[in-house]
Write an enzyme that holds these catalytic residues in place. Structure first.
Site, PDB file in Angstrom:
ATOM      1  N   ASP A  61      36.080  34.724  32.208  1.00 24.26           N
ATOM      2  CA  ASP A  61      35.570  34.376  33.536  1.00 24.26           C
ATOM      3  C   ASP A  61      34.165  34.921  33.790  1.00 24.26           C
ATOM      4  OD1 ASP A  61      37.768  32.969  34.340  1.00 24.26           O
ATOM      5  OD2 ASP A  61      38.685  34.610  35.452  1.00 24.26           O
ATOM      6  N   LYS A  81      34.237  30.439  37.203  1.00 23.68           N
ATOM      7  CA  LYS A  81      34.029  29.749  38.474  1.00 23.68           C
ATOM      8  C   LYS A  81      33.310  30.723  39.401  1.00 23.68           C
ATOM      9  CE  LYS A  81      38.403  29.132  39.165  1.00 23.68           C
ATOM     10  NZ  LYS A  81      38.902  29.687  37.891  1.00 23.68           N
ATOM     11  N   MET A 114      35.415  38.372  47.272  1.00 20.45           N
ATOM     12  CA  MET A 114      34.644  37.131  47.377  1.00 20.45           C
ATOM     13  C   MET A 114      34.164  36.884  48.810  1.00 20.45           C
ATOM     14  SD  MET A 114      37.093  34.857  44.857  1.00 20.45           S
ATOM     15  CE  MET A 114      38.609  35.682  45.411  1.00 20.45           C
TER      16      MET A 114
END
Length: 304
Positions: A82, A104, A219
């Site tokens: 990732d 992502k 996030m």
């Protein structure tokens, strides 16, 4: 002739004799079946079932990998990793092992989750030993269940190896505790990224617990202004402490501490770009003086 019994070496000798006996039996069995070692190896390769290990890479520092995670990285056929996997972790993977980026990240080129699931299934069906390397811990905001569902449907065996989640790593490397008996008896982990982009957190619930609970937002960097606005709208004191931790547990770690009324300005002045964790609560003012120099000491310096 007499033989003296040695209580230390006797068990070792007995164990060696048992192993030797088993190897002899295996050799006889293979010979009787007409299969040599080369034939066995060829058959094993052609019939080998694929397997997938979903592994937590931890929050950054490669020395925070678990022993099991490190071992699996040494024996994989391929590693799918990732955005949030630090370069120091990738450097632990032997050069001959294939590494494929499937990350992502908001505003960056991303590999769709459905495509990641399809790749895992295809590699498993091809008989590969796959490590799916995820930043932090696979159980915390990592979309692991979508990948395990695809593997289950394809009847591909898998295992999950935990890692240190970003909140724990950031706490240790910044000295900001997640709980403190005097100010926070619980901790809430939440994400600012929802499947529906228009969806928001239960701000009223967060506001009610803010005085005695720590909230860690994953996030949440791009939504920092909205987070602070919503907290104030729901009655949280404008002087509530908040910290933004960029690149936690990495060499580029940066910490900005302020209040929900002025943190956005401080972060802008520091030119932060993320990824970053947001920690809200009085624990920010209970920060401990952790020595990053001690944490970053190399083995060479400690060697005698």
């Amino acid at each position: 002739m007499s033989v003296l019994f040695n209580p230390v070496t006797a068990p070792l000798i007995q164990g060696a004799l048992r192993i030797q006996s088993r190897l002899r039996n295996i050799t006889r069995r293979d010979g009787a079946s007409g299969l040599g070692n080369n034939a066995l190896s060829a058959r094993g390769r052609s019939e080998k079932a694929g397997e997938v290990f979903i592994v937590g890479a931890g929050p950054g520092d490669a020395e925070l990998l678990t022993v099991k995670a490190y071992r699996l990285l040494q024996t994989a056929d391929i590693v799918l990793f990732d955005w949030l996997v630090d370069q120091s972790v990738l450097d632990c993977i032997p050069r001959h092992i294939e590494k494929v980026f499937v990350g992502k990240r908001c505003g960056k080129h991303s590999v769709p989750q459905q495509e990641i699931c399809q790749r895992l299934v295809a590699l498993g069906q091809a008989g590969k030993r796959v490590v799916r390397l995820k930043g932090g811990d696979p159980a915390v905001f990592a979309r692991t269940c979508e990948e395990t569902a695809a593997l289950t449907e394809a009847n591909i065996p898998f295992a999950i190896v935990p890692g240190i989640t970003a909140a724990s790593g950031a706490s240790a490397y910044t000295g900001i505790p997640l709980t403190d008996r005097s100010v926070a008896q619980s901790v809430r982990l939440m994400t600012a990224q929802f499947q529906n982009p228009e969806k928001e957190a239960d701000w009223a619930s967060i506001a009610r617990s803010a005085e005695r609970e720590t909230t860690v937002i994953y996030m949440g960097f791009k939504r920092l202004a909205l987070l602070c606005q919503r907290l104030k709208e729901n009655g949280v004191d404008a002087n509530m402490p908040v910290a933004v931790i960029e690149n936690a547990c990495c060499n580029q770690q940066q910490v900005i501490a302020a209040t929900i009324s002025d943190i956005v300005q401080h972060v802008a002045q520091a030119n932060m770009t993320g990824p970053a964790l947001v920690v809200i609560g009085h624990v920010v003012n209970a920060r401990q003086s952790v020595s990053l120099e001690l944490l970053n000491q190399s083995y060479e310096k400690l060697a005698i």
